[in-house]
Design a protein around this motif. Structure first.
Motif, PDB file in Angstrom:
ATOM      1  N   VAL A 570       0.839  -1.208   0.000  1.00  0.00           N
ATOM      2  CA  VAL A 570       0.000   0.000   0.000  1.00  0.00           C
ATOM      3  C   VAL A 570       0.871   1.255   0.000  1.00  0.00           C
ATOM      4  CG1 VAL A 570      -1.670   1.338   1.338  1.00  0.00           C
ATOM      5  CG2 VAL A 570      -1.962  -1.128   1.087  1.00  0.00           C
ATOM      6  N   LEU A 574       0.754   3.962  -3.042  1.00  0.00           N
ATOM      7  CA  LEU A 574       0.322   5.333  -2.750  1.00  0.00           C
ATOM      8  C   LEU A 574       1.430   6.331  -3.066  1.00  0.00           C
ATOM      9  CD1 LEU A 574      -1.670   4.960   0.594  1.00  0.00           C
ATOM     10  CD2 LEU A 574      -2.511   4.909  -1.744  1.00  0.00           C
ATOM     11  N   SER A 577       1.804   6.609  -6.948  1.00  0.00           N
ATOM     12  CA  SER A 577       0.637   7.202  -7.580  1.00  0.00           C
ATOM     13  C   SER A 577       0.470   8.664  -7.193  1.00  0.00           C
ATOM     14  CB  SER A 577      -0.611   6.411  -7.197  1.00  0.00           C
ATOM     15  OG  SER A 577      -1.614   6.573  -8.173  1.00  0.00           O
ATOM     16  N   LEU A 578       0.864   9.032  -5.989  1.00  0.00           N
ATOM     17  CA  LEU A 578       0.805  10.446  -5.593  1.00  0.00           C
ATOM     18  C   LEU A 578       1.701  11.294  -6.490  1.00  0.00           C
ATOM     19  CD1 LEU A 578       0.756  10.244  -1.691  1.00  0.00           C
ATOM     20  CD2 LEU A 578      -1.002  11.267  -3.134  1.00  0.00           C
ATOM     21  N   THR A 595      -6.401  10.470  -2.587  1.00  0.00           N
ATOM     22  CA  THR A 595      -5.881   9.280  -1.909  1.00  0.00           C
ATOM     23  C   THR A 595      -6.648   8.983  -0.628  1.00  0.00           C
ATOM     24  OG1 THR A 595      -3.690   9.719  -2.826  1.00  0.00           O
ATOM     25  CG2 THR A 595      -3.814   8.228  -0.948  1.00  0.00           C
ATOM     26  N   LEU A 599      -8.889   5.573   0.460  1.00  0.00           N
ATOM     27  CA  LEU A 599      -8.771   4.785   1.687  1.00  0.00           C
ATOM     28  C   LEU A 599     -10.141   4.555   2.319  1.00  0.00           C
ATOM     29  CD1 LEU A 599      -5.551   6.368   3.246  1.00  0.00           C
ATOM     30  CD2 LEU A 599      -5.780   4.189   2.041  1.00  0.00           C
ATOM     31  N   TYR A 643      -7.525   1.018  -6.463  1.00  0.00           N
ATOM     32  CA  TYR A 643      -6.813   2.293  -6.447  1.00  0.00           C
ATOM     33  C   TYR A 643      -6.634   2.819  -7.869  1.00  0.00           C
ATOM     34  CZ  TYR A 643      -3.625   6.006  -5.263  1.00  0.00           C
ATOM     35  OH  TYR A 643      -3.064   7.243  -5.121  1.00  0.00           O
TER      36      TYR A 643
END
Length: 784
Positions: A570, A574, A577-578, A595, A599, A643
């Motif tokens: 995870v 994250l 992808s951020l 994001t 969640l 996601y």
């Protein structure tokens, strides 16, 4: 990016047969390879490095005959009859004989006869006697007895204490997924044919389930629903058909390409299903987004189809490219986990997504080049004339305005709903599907319940304990095996221990340990842990090493391993992808909001999955009547897939809002305008995805059923609660701060131009060479 894609779209539209011919060549190559290399799928869940898997790998060397796939058949006597009745017993013996004589089934009778012929010189016979003395009688009170033939026990076959049920356990010479196609079905059939003479019913266990069907009625219905949504959204059979063509070509190349490699790499059936689900859903969605933008440019700006297609690829195509990139990044994150099964899933699914993106950016404009102006039929132009742009977006504008005006209430509701739905996730248990996971009308479930009632629940998940001599080359002594058996027999929740096999040198033996509880019960997990805790003491006291494996032990290890790597996965996804979202939106707050919203949606998804599958809530709505733990593989797979898909909708909505903002609209006005422009296509895309995923809920395989449900509910929550409610409300609350980025960071970041601002400056929007649809309709309308 937008200028490059504009040129790609213009070329594909102008030279359609070059592009179509190239893709047809790829498609033909895949089909040819599929014909030359038969598809070979697996149902095996293998996690290298786990204790149970290490035992299996060691046994494949020390005792190869024990490394094949396991089979189990349950025979049920007619009502009021017993297995020892004169009319029943011959049919049972004939069925057992037919199974042992069948291709790829190891005949345990021959091996036992050879050992018996050796007499006292046989390590197996001496060990068997010692283990039997140390094991005593089973503690469950449902003591089974061996089936006798000619006064001798038939190996692998027992009869229940009440005589109503017989259980046959045997092994194939290869793992079940490596067996020739139809082997399992033909094995069951020969048993049924012989058993029918005595009125016996034959029920295969879950281990005897063949590879599930990839496409069934539910999946086809999902595609039909998607087609209806496309038709309603685009208002044209031609326009609605293009996304379906793109999706079908994409999964044929992507999933078909994976199938061509199945003889080289092990492809799990869930890998194929996951790639199929994603390929269909994103293939339709990405094509829909581009076609919808092209039609807007034709209807609203009066562009001809060629220019509109090129600009749609340059703008909407840029969003599709980066949306696909987030899905691929989320899937590629599975590579850091280091589990071969997940790595294969990630590579196949990511490749299928990449193909869907390439098709949307190349094949779609080529097909539009063949369709030309027919993408907007006359009746659509008349409908567009009758309703101006404001009226056409009135509903979306009203909803967006309400969200902005009542942002606090909308934000609270969008947070509260997923939080409430997430509550059951606190009690989520993970495991692998067993016979109890199937519906009551299936043979697997009926077999499971019959064995539980007649023998005890532990017989549905026997544990294999491998005992090996600690002294190289020295065989295990009967005394050593007796001592180990006694220790195991006195372990809490052990029903019985028996010798299941031994290698020719006597250095390795397998003990079958029957738990007192079912495969997914906590007490069984405690038993596995207790046996492993004894391994050091056993090695010290008896000069023998022990290891425990079997379906239950493997399921426990898989769950533990995946739970350990989930946080790492995870965090990796994250983080990567951020960065992508930061590059696309050039904002610090938007990626963080996106994001955090994800969640919430993933927590709600796991909560609903737990409530429905583990607790049994509302199961009648999806045709389910079995409770089971959440499949161990599901959390990590669903996290990555959802996601990526959630960021698709974020990309579509966010780029529309940003486009309005950089063209001069204030923050709140840009939120409303962007929402109004993109909400309809997001609703259509989400409805399509939910329909496609929901079709897999009705698959007979519990693992696929859970995956379809989790993906369908996850998209439903994320699209409508998070992206369509929480994000606009949060944007309205943040106002201009939503688009803030430090000047130094803004200078460092490359300008990806997803919204097409550079395209508009470099290649200005041309004046329409033909009358706009609206204007043309007005000119032809007679004066009042």
């Amino acid at each position: 990016m937008s200028v490059l894609l504009y040129r790609v779209g213009r070329f594909a539209y102008g030279k359609p047969w070059y592009v179509i011919g190239g893709w047809l060549a790829v498609l033909a190559a895949v089909v040819a390879l599929l014909v030359a290399n038969p598809v070979k799928l697996s149902n095996e869940v293998r996690i290298d490095g786990t204790p149970a898997q290490k035992v299996i790998d060691n046994l494949s060397v020390a005792l190869p005959e024990a490394s094949g796939g396991q089979g189990m058949l349950v025979f049920k006597a007619p009502e009021g009859a017993r297995m020892d009745d004169a009319s029943v017993r011959p049919a049972l013996l004939a069925a057992v004989d037919a199974v042992y004589r069948h291709d790829h089934v190891i005949d345990a009778r021959k091996a036992l006869a050879q050992e018996a012929a050796k007499g006292e010189s046989s390590p197996l016979m001496r060990a068997q006697a010692a283990v039997a003395r140390a094991a005593g009688r089973p503690s469950s009170g449902k003591t089974p007895v061996p089936l006798l033939a000619g006064g001798q026990p038939v190996p692998g076959v027992t009869v229940s204490a009440d005589g109503s049920t017989a259980l046959m356990q045997f092994q194939f010479d290869e793992q079940t997924y490596e067996l020739p196609s139809g082997t399992i079905d033909s094995t069951i059939k020969v048993a049924e044919q012989r058993a029918a003479r005595g009125g016996l019913e034959v029920l295969p266990s879950a281990t005897m389930m063949a590879i599930p069907e990839i496409i069934g009625v539910g999946e086809i219905v999902g595609i039909v629903v998607a087609a209806v949504v496309l038709l309603v959204t685009l208002g044209s059979v031609v326009a609605a058909g293009l996304p379906l063509v793109i999706a079908l070509v994409g999964v044929t190349i992507g999933v078909g390409g994976a199938f061509t490699l199945s003889t080289v790499f092990e492809i799990h059936s869930l890998t194929a299903v996951l790639a199929l689900m994603l390929g269909l859903a994103v293939g339709i969605d990405y094509a829909l987004f581009i076609v919808n933008r092209e039609r807007q440019l034709i209807l609203d700006d009066g562009l001809d189809a060629h220019e509109a297609t090129s600009r749609a690829i340059g703008t909407a195509g840029s969003a599709v490219f980066f949306a696909g990139s987030t899905v691929i990044i989320a899937l590629a994150g599975l590579l850091v986990v280091g589990i071969t099964l997940l790595t294969t899933m990630a590579i196949v699914a990511a490749a299928t997504i990449a193909i869907a993106v390439l098709l949307a950016l190349t094949l779609l404009p080529a097909l539009l080049g063949l369709v030309k102006e027919r993408i907007c039929p006359t009746r659509t132009w008349h409908r567009a004339r009758q309703q101006n742009a404001a009226a056409g977006h009135a509903r979306a504008i009203r909803w967006g305005t309400r969200l902005v005006r009542h942002k606090y209430a909308a934000l609270a509701a969008a947070v509260l709903v997923p939080v409430i739905l997430a509550v059951p996730a606190a009690g989520m248990k993970m495991g692998l599907p067993s016979g109890a996971s199937f519906n009551t009308d299936t043979a697997q479930r009926q077999s499971y319940e019959l064995v539980s009632d007649a023998y005890g629940p532990g017989y549905n998940g026997p544990l294999m304990v491998a005992v090996s001599s600690s002294t190289n080359g020295q065989p295990l002594t009967p005394a050593t095996l007796a001592a180990v058996t006694s220790d195991l027999r006195h372990t809490k929740d052990t029903t019985s221990v028996s010798l299941a096999g031994m290698n020719s040198t006597g250095t390795t033996a397998i003990l079958s340990l029957i738990p007192g509880t079912g495969p997914n019960d906590d007490a069984t997990k405690d038993l596995v842990t207790a046996v492993r805790d004894k391994s050091t003491q056993t090695s010290s006291d008896h000069q023998a090493t022990i290891g425990i494996t079997g379906f239950t032990a493997l399921a426990i290890d898989v769950s533990d391993r995946l739970s350990d790597v989930l946080p790492v996965y995870v965090a990796t996804v994250l983080g990567l992808s951020l960065i992508v979202l930061l590059l696309v939106f050039r904002s610090l707050m938007v990626p963080v909001m996106a994001t955090l919203g994800f969640l919430l949606s993933i927590a709600a998804t796991f909560g609903l999955t737990t409530a429905v599958f583990q607790w049994g809530w509302l199961q009648n709505l999806i045709g389910l009547d079995a409770t089971a733990p959440v499949v161990s593989l599901l959390p990590i797979i669903i996290t990555g897939v959802l996601y990526g898909l959630a960021m698709d909708y974020q990309m579509f909505l966010g780029t529309s809002m940003r486009e309005a903002h950089i063209h001069g609209a204030a923050a709140q006005g840009a939120t409303i305008a962007g929402f109004a422009r993109a909400s309809s296509v997001v609703v259509a895309a989400a409805t399509i995805m939910v329909s496609v995923f929901a079709g897999f809920i009705f698959n007979a395989q519990p693992m696929i059923k859970q995956a379809g449900f989790a993906l369908a509910t996850g998209i439903l929550i994320d699209a409508f609660v998070i992206r369509m409610t929480l994000i606009p409300a949060a944007m309205a609350l943040a106002q201009e701060k939503a688009w803030w980025i430090p000047a130094w960071l803004d200078r460092l970041l490359p300008d990806l131009d997803v919204e097409g601002d550079k395209l508009a400056r470099k290649i200005p929007l041309p004046r329409p060479t033909t009358p706009q649809p609206h204007a043309a309709a007005q000119k032809t309308e007679p004066a009042n």
